[in-house]
Design an enzyme around this catalytic site. Sequence first.
Site, PDB file in Angstrom:
ATOM      1  N   HIS A 197       7.230  74.212 -51.598  1.00 49.11           N
ATOM      2  CA  HIS A 197       7.258  74.659 -50.192  1.00 49.11           C
ATOM      3  C   HIS A 197       7.409  76.175 -50.171  1.00 49.11           C
ATOM      4  O   HIS A 197       8.357  76.720 -49.617  1.00 49.11           O
ATOM      5  CB  HIS A 197       8.378  73.956 -49.424  1.00 49.11           C
ATOM      6  N   ARG A 229      -8.118  86.802 -54.928  1.00 49.68           N
ATOM      7  CA  ARG A 229      -7.334  87.948 -55.388  1.00 49.68           C
ATOM      8  C   ARG A 229      -5.840  87.664 -55.438  1.00 49.68           C
ATOM      9  O   ARG A 229      -5.060  88.546 -55.764  1.00 49.68           O
ATOM     10  CB  ARG A 229      -7.619  89.179 -54.513  1.00 49.68           C
ATOM     11  N   GLY A 251      -4.544  59.906 -54.248  1.00 52.91           N
ATOM     12  CA  GLY A 251      -5.907  60.034 -53.739  1.00 52.91           C
ATOM     13  C   GLY A 251      -5.956  60.607 -52.327  1.00 52.91           C
ATOM     14  O   GLY A 251      -7.039  60.798 -51.776  1.00 52.91           O
ATOM     15  N   ASP A 274       7.040  60.904 -54.682  1.00 51.94           N
ATOM     16  CA  ASP A 274       7.433  61.446 -53.374  1.00 51.94           C
ATOM     17  C   ASP A 274       7.559  60.274 -52.380  1.00 51.94           C
ATOM     18  O   ASP A 274       7.200  60.376 -51.209  1.00 51.94           O
ATOM     19  CB  ASP A 274       6.403  62.468 -52.881  1.00 51.94           C
ATOM     20  N   GLY A 309       5.547  62.389 -47.118  1.00 51.27           N
ATOM     21  CA  GLY A 309       5.803  61.565 -48.292  1.00 51.27           C
ATOM     22  C   GLY A 309       4.747  60.478 -48.430  1.00 51.27           C
ATOM     23  O   GLY A 309       3.722  60.497 -47.738  1.00 51.27           O
TER      24      GLY A 309
HETATM   25 ZN   LIG Z   1       7.839  68.328 -50.379  1.00 56.91          ZN
END
Ligand SMILES: [Zn+2]
Length: 394
Positions: A197, A229, A251, A274, A309
């Site tokens: 994050h 860049r 996926g 997750d 999630g």
């Molecule tokens: Zn996260």
Amino acid sequence: MKRPGLHAIAADHVFDGTVVRERTAVVVDGARIVDLVPTSELPRTMSIRALPDDAWLAPGFIDLQVNGGGDVLFNDQPTVEGIRSIAAAHRKFGTTGLLPTLISDSPEKMRLALDAADAAVSEEPGVLGVHLEGPFLSSEKPGVHDTRQIRSPSADELAMLTAPRNGVLLVTLAPEVVPQGFIAELVAAGVRVSLGHSMASYRQTRAAMAEGLTGFTHLFNAMRPLSSREGGPIAQALESPDACYGLIVDGVHVDPAMLRLALRGLGHPMLVTDAMPPIGGSRSNFSLYGKNITTRDGCCVTDDGTLAGTILDMAAAVRNCTRLLGVPLPDALRFASAHPATFLGLEQMLGKLAPGYRADLVAFDPNDISVLATWVAGSDDHSFQLRGSLGRSR
Ligand SMILES: [Zn+2]
């Protein structure tokens, strides 16, 4: 917890973490592996559990990012009981070691989570520690995290994170929002630090790695993208042999082409789920920070469509890794066990089937990676129905 004495678990294919051995038995005594031998050479007197024909036996899966399972969200139940329910839900899918993961929350909630994990680690060998995902994150890349919880670390929080504890502490943070030296202080206290994050530049990421950051949380998701860049964290992760990056292989979160690119990097890919409460549970929706989250088309989303999630389990992550990415099964198994074990500093104990290692194993059908059985520290105390002819004695 039932933990048998000296016995052998025999399978047609045993992946020991390095190579696949045919018709091999893993000899276990209590919580430890004592030997791997050809099944034909086992002493006649030994108690043997033979797996169904063609089954594989491999090191149990280690999941570094588990927000919930069994209808429990860790943020809502930061207790030993909550962690136990989450671990039991994931064990059905081959996970024998996990880090319950707290999404950005208050200092009080963080303390509860740390204390609960500390107690759970001593009681449940499948709980390896705890993962705090946030709150020291970029407010530009919150994902589903509550921006009101995102903040800079206080002195009290630093003291809380560096206090001695049972098990591993993994902290996901955005290097650009913490003071210089903060990562080094965490690392000196034995904390694993992972970038996530974050809008960190390539240069900022490099500086964070110099302070001891080694992880990248759900690489590609919720971080500065690769651009011509400014390579950002992704370029740094892919060109550093010391980097360990979590990949969500459902996926949906990351395009398979990007995941295949990650596999060409010099670092170490790790499969993470997750996962959210619906895994191993009976309800398809739940709430996070009072927001309703539903499962739709294989993922968890808020009412405004933000990904929140997954409903991925580790067995599905391994299956997707082979089918979507074309990864050979032994490599996918390494991404699900040896790599996360090494990242956590537990490579002398977990991630391999070898003498002295803890008897954390998963047995599965190679056709669909459906889990037949798991053992955690030698205990096959299953909460789910065993299939096939497991348990047959010779
Ligand atoms: Zn996260």
